[in-house]
Design a protein around this motif. Structure first.
Motif, PDB file in Angstrom:
ATOM      1  N   THR A 167      -5.526  -9.550  -2.060  1.00 56.07           N
ATOM      2  CA  THR A 167      -4.560  -9.493  -0.958  1.00 56.07           C
ATOM      3  C   THR A 167      -4.433  -8.065  -0.441  1.00 56.07           C
ATOM      4  O   THR A 167      -4.417  -7.824   0.778  1.00 56.07           O
ATOM      5  CB  THR A 167      -3.190 -10.019  -1.428  1.00 56.07           C
ATOM      6  N   LEU A 168      -4.369  -7.109  -1.358  1.00 58.45           N
ATOM      7  CA  LEU A 168      -4.292  -5.702  -0.946  1.00 58.45           C
ATOM      8  C   LEU A 168      -5.522  -5.317  -0.134  1.00 58.45           C
ATOM      9  O   LEU A 168      -5.438  -4.664   0.904  1.00 58.45           O
ATOM     10  CB  LEU A 168      -4.194  -4.789  -2.177  1.00 58.45           C
ATOM     11  N   ARG A 169      -6.685  -5.745  -0.621  1.00 58.29           N
ATOM     12  CA  ARG A 169      -7.922  -5.361   0.045  1.00 58.29           C
ATOM     13  C   ARG A 169      -8.007  -5.944   1.456  1.00 58.29           C
ATOM     14  O   ARG A 169      -8.522  -5.315   2.378  1.00 58.29           O
ATOM     15  CB  ARG A 169      -9.120  -5.845  -0.781  1.00 58.29           C
ATOM     16  N   ARG A 170      -7.508  -7.142   1.625  1.00 56.65           N
ATOM     17  CA  ARG A 170      -7.558  -7.741   2.967  1.00 56.65           C
ATOM     18  C   ARG A 170      -6.728  -6.957   3.959  1.00 56.65           C
ATOM     19  O   ARG A 170      -6.976  -7.011   5.154  1.00 56.65           O
ATOM     20  CB  ARG A 170      -7.051  -9.185   2.918  1.00 56.65           C
ATOM     21  N   HIS A 171      -5.712  -6.255   3.483  1.00 55.48           N
ATOM     22  CA  HIS A 171      -4.825  -5.535   4.397  1.00 55.48           C
ATOM     23  C   HIS A 171      -5.074  -4.044   4.431  1.00 55.48           C
ATOM     24  O   HIS A 171      -4.831  -3.391   5.436  1.00 55.48           O
ATOM     25  CB  HIS A 171      -3.367  -5.820   4.044  1.00 55.48           C
ATOM     26  N   LEU A 172      -5.547  -3.498   3.323  1.00 57.07           N
ATOM     27  CA  LEU A 172      -5.718  -2.042   3.262  1.00 57.07           C
ATOM     28  C   LEU A 172      -7.180  -1.621   3.334  1.00 57.07           C
ATOM     29  O   LEU A 172      -7.470  -0.437   3.426  1.00 57.07           O
ATOM     30  CB  LEU A 172      -5.098  -1.490   1.966  1.00 57.07           C
ATOM     31  N   GLY A 173      -8.098  -2.575   3.259  1.00 53.47           N
ATOM     32  CA  GLY A 173      -9.518  -2.209   3.227  1.00 53.47           C
ATOM     33  C   GLY A 173      -9.869  -1.631   1.868  1.00 53.47           C
ATOM     34  O   GLY A 173      -9.440  -2.156   0.851  1.00 53.47           O
ATOM     35  N   ASP A 174     -10.628  -0.547   1.878  1.00 60.29           N
ATOM     36  CA  ASP A 174     -11.043   0.084   0.631  1.00 60.29           C
ATOM     37  C   ASP A 174      -9.805   0.522  -0.155  1.00 60.29           C
ATOM     38  O   ASP A 174      -8.910   1.177   0.369  1.00 60.29           O
ATOM     39  CB  ASP A 174     -11.910   1.303   0.960  1.00 60.29           C
ATOM     40  N   LEU A 175      -9.761   0.136  -1.430  1.00 61.13           N
ATOM     41  CA  LEU A 175      -8.547   0.406  -2.200  1.00 61.13           C
ATOM     42  C   LEU A 175      -8.613   1.711  -2.983  1.00 61.13           C
ATOM     43  O   LEU A 175      -7.634   2.123  -3.599  1.00 61.13           O
ATOM     44  CB  LEU A 175      -8.275  -0.751  -3.159  1.00 61.13           C
ATOM     45  N   SER A 176      -9.768   2.347  -2.954  1.00 59.50           N
ATOM     46  CA  SER A 176      -9.922   3.556  -3.737  1.00 59.50           C
ATOM     47  C   SER A 176      -8.938   4.633  -3.260  1.00 59.50           C
ATOM     48  O   SER A 176      -8.837   4.923  -2.069  1.00 59.50           O
ATOM     49  CB  SER A 176     -11.369   4.025  -3.602  1.00 59.50           C
ATOM     50  N   GLY A 177      -8.183   5.200  -4.190  1.00 58.06           N
ATOM     51  CA  GLY A 177      -7.232   6.255  -3.856  1.00 58.06           C
ATOM     52  C   GLY A 177      -5.896   5.751  -3.339  1.00 58.06           C
ATOM     53  O   GLY A 177      -4.971   6.541  -3.122  1.00 58.06           O
ATOM     54  N   ARG A 178      -5.752   4.444  -3.142  1.00 53.90           N
ATOM     55  CA  ARG A 178      -4.479   3.891  -2.679  1.00 53.90           C
ATOM     56  C   ARG A 178      -3.434   3.986  -3.792  1.00 53.90           C
ATOM     57  O   ARG A 178      -3.757   3.918  -4.970  1.00 53.90           O
ATOM     58  CB  ARG A 178      -4.646   2.418  -2.278  1.00 53.90           C
ATOM     59  N   LYS A 179      -2.189   4.108  -3.356  1.00 52.90           N
ATOM     60  CA  LYS A 179      -1.107   4.267  -4.324  1.00 52.90           C
ATOM     61  C   LYS A 179      -0.282   2.987  -4.397  1.00 52.90           C
ATOM     62  O   LYS A 179       0.311   2.572  -3.415  1.00 52.90           O
ATOM     63  CB  LYS A 179      -0.236   5.445  -3.883  1.00 52.90           C
ATOM     64  N   ILE A 180      -0.293   2.363  -5.560  1.00 50.59           N
ATOM     65  CA  ILE A 180       0.394   1.082  -5.747  1.00 50.59           C
ATOM     66  C   ILE A 180       1.463   1.261  -6.826  1.00 50.59           C
ATOM     67  O   ILE A 180       1.204   1.886  -7.858  1.00 50.59           O
ATOM     68  CB  ILE A 180      -0.604  -0.009  -6.214  1.00 50.59           C
ATOM     69  N   VAL A 181       2.645   0.715  -6.585  1.00 45.43           N
ATOM     70  CA  VAL A 181       3.728   0.789  -7.567  1.00 45.43           C
ATOM     71  C   VAL A 181       3.996  -0.604  -8.122  1.00 45.43           C
ATOM     72  O   VAL A 181       4.163  -1.561  -7.366  1.00 45.43           O
ATOM     73  CB  VAL A 181       5.023   1.330  -6.922  1.00 45.43           C
ATOM     74  N   ILE A 182       4.024  -0.709  -9.449  1.00 46.41           N
ATOM     75  CA  ILE A 182       4.481  -1.953 -10.083  1.00 46.41           C
ATOM     76  C   ILE A 182       5.787  -1.620 -10.790  1.00 46.41           C
ATOM     77  O   ILE A 182       5.839  -0.691 -11.602  1.00 46.41           O
ATOM     78  CB  ILE A 182       3.447  -2.502 -11.084  1.00 46.41           C
ATOM     79  N   VAL A 183       6.842  -2.337 -10.438  1.00 44.47           N
ATOM     80  CA  VAL A 183       8.155  -1.983 -10.968  1.00 44.47           C
ATOM     81  C   VAL A 183       8.812  -3.211 -11.588  1.00 44.47           C
ATOM     82  O   VAL A 183       8.745  -4.318 -11.053  1.00 44.47           O
ATOM     83  CB  VAL A 183       9.056  -1.375  -9.861  1.00 44.47           C
ATOM     84  N   GLY A 184       9.439  -2.985 -12.755  1.00 41.56           N
ATOM     85  CA  GLY A 184      10.174  -4.080 -13.377  1.00 41.56           C
ATOM     86  C   GLY A 184       9.913  -4.167 -14.869  1.00 41.56           C
ATOM     87  O   GLY A 184       9.675  -3.147 -15.518  1.00 41.56           O
TER      88      GLY A 184
END
Lengths: 336, 186
Positions: A167-184
């Motif tokens: 899902t991330l890739r479909r919206h952000l394209g290349d995911l390398s270097g992207r900053k993702i937060v998982i919280v909880g």
């Protein structure tokens, strides 16, 4: 040559990515720690084709005709189970779904014996969810049949991580270097654990955020030991979320308060709920994911859950495509 | 024995122009015709046919691309070696004359799979098959409506089609056994 070049409906032939199915080495899908970046991209590429099938009026292709796929869920689940079963049906496989509470398990049959019975009945792939971490591994060691882990205890949930990243890739394209937060509730989250492995492969910068009591013990040591340099631990969500490309709150299980891991739900909401204000610290247009089921008003506010930035429903749709890709890829596994 | 060139770029062009004329003649014009190319090399061939027809008849015919991997009958066999690609048929084929385009016509199994795939996309008025090369050795009762070139072959020979959009060059070659690999799908 005429002046009016015909407009062709097909986009010009792009160079095909150098992925071949020969890359695929898995008989089972247990966790993402043994997946190479190429294998993950192969799943994504095939999921793209499966998305096209799902978008048709007639959502069915004959690919897995004659194969039998069983789901055996020892824990409740709506979306994962429905999603795997639909994925199998769209590919024309026959499916049976076993409810352990109504099976011989209640008569004292062991997990392995139950699964062996399925194997003897000719089932080609077994999709299993179990409260004990590692149960699918024991199954894989003892059976010839392919095993897909649909969640084991607090350990792993590989198909969920793949659909998150897809899902991330479909919206952000290349995911390398992207900053993702998982919280909880990281401590009890198999989704977080599988994402730690999967996101490493794709070069994502992952920030894990939780109250100290919900952070797994020894996480730091594990990160160092396993070379997981892409993961940062942060206890303050307002800091973690800064410039994030995507945020994924995890469900807060209410029993955590009874077990004393958080002092009160209200305090958790105050510090860790994903609100429009907190989301505004992230990059403009940052994506919101949630592995479900959601507790609206606890880990995520209603406004955020239904905002245009939320891709929570799309995740569910993508989940079917990703699981179709996995079922397709391991279909030939038995012969290897 | 090395690769022997059977058709060069000009030969391919001439064959396609003739096939395009035959398609228009058979269908009494180009109205209501749509092209669907079978991936990979059927797609640029379909685009070229559409372009020739456009230059000839001033009618635009839509071109789609079809990946037949999900419809193959050998998914669980050892030769199962295909990445599924996206099909892209962004128009309704119901009531249309669908011209299915492929590079090499051999056993007929790909065409069988493509027919199943097309059936799932809608109810075409007719489906007609156009191929660049017919090399014989059918295993199913399927025939082509339009053939660029009939090339009688032995089963152990390999026919390779190179299309410039994919392979940077236009040619068709035949290779005797043991002279190298091939990516022919059938």
């Amino acid at each position: 040559m005429s002046v009016n070049e015909p407009k062709l409906s097909v986009p010009s032939q792009e160079a095909l990515p150098p992925l071949s199915i020969g890359l695929w080495q898995h008989k089972h899908v247990l966790d993402l720690d043994d997946f190479s970046p190429d294998e993950i991209n192969l799943v994504f590429e095939i999921a793209d084709a499966m998305s096209e099938v799902i978008s048709r009026d007639v959502k069915k292709v004959p690919t897995l005709r004659g194969k039998t796929i069983a789901t055996m869920f020892f824990e409740p689940s709506t979306r994962t189970r429905a999603s795997f079963e639909l994925a199998a049906k769209y590919l024309s496989a026959d499916t049976i779904s076993l409810d352990p509470s109504k099976s011989s398990v209640t008569k004292g049959e062991s997990l392995i014996d139950s699964l062996r019975t399925l194997q003897a009945l000719g089932v080609d792939t077994i999709i299993i969810r179990h409260p004990c971490s590692g149960a699918p591994y024991v199954a894989a060691q003892n059976l010839e049949t392919s095993i897909i882990n649909a969640g084991d205890g607090c350990h792993a949930h590989p198909s969920q991580s793949l659909l998150d990243m897809y899902t991330l890739r479909r919206h952000l394209g290349d995911l390398s270097g992207r900053k993702i937060v998982i919280v909880g509730d990281i401590m009890h989250s198999r989704v977080a654990r599988s994402n730690i492995w999967g996101m490493k492969s794709l070069g994502i910068q992952l920030i894990i955020c939780a109250p100290p009591t919900l952070m797994p013990h020894g996480l730091n040591e594990m990160l160092q030991k396993c070379d997981l340099e892409h993961v940062t631990i942060e206890y303050d969500l307002d800091i973690a979320i800064k410039d994030a490309d995507a945020v994924m709150p995890l469900r807060l299980q209410k029993e955590r308060q009874q077990s004393g891991l958080i002092s009160s739900i209200r305090e958790y909401i105050q510090h860790y709920q994903l609100t429009p204000e907190r989301l505004s610290y992230a990059k403009p247009g940052a994506i919101v994911l949630h592995p479900g089921p959601m507790n609206e008003g606890i880990e995520i506010s209603h406004e955020v859950a239904y905002s245009t930035q939320s891709l929570i429903e799309e995740q569910v749709t993508n989940g079917v495509a990703v699981r179709m890709a996995l079922l397709y890829l391991i279909a030939g596994g038995k012969n290897r | 024995m090395p690769e022997k060139v059977l058709l060069n770029s000009a030969d391919i062009e001439r064959a396609l122009v003739r096939v395009a004329h035959e398609i228009v003649e058979r269908n009494k014009g180009a109205i209501n015709i749509v092209f669907v190319g079978i991936k990979t090399r059927g797609v640029p061939l379909a685009q070229r046919l559409a372009k020739i027809i456009h230059d000839m008849e001033k009618v635009e015919t839509p071109v789609g691309s079809l990946d037949i991997t999900l419809y193959r009958d050998d998914v669980s066999s050892l030769s199962f070696k295909h990445v599924v690609q996206q099909s892209y048929v962004p128009f309704d084929i119901s009531g249309k004359h669908v011209i299915l385009v492929d590079d090499v016509f051999y056993t007929g199994r790909s065409i069988r799979a493509a027919l199943d795939a097309l059936m799932d996309l809608g109810r075409a008025e007719t489906i007609q098959l156009a191929v660049l090369i017919d090399r014989g050795h059918r295993e199913l009762p399927i025939r082509a409506d339009f053939v660029g070139k009939n090339i009688p072959t032995a089963r152990n020979e390999e026919i390779k089609v190179y299309i410039s959009e994919v392979d940077a060059v236009d040619k068709v070659t035949v290779m005797k056994p043991g002279a190298g690999g091939s990516d022919e799908r059938e």
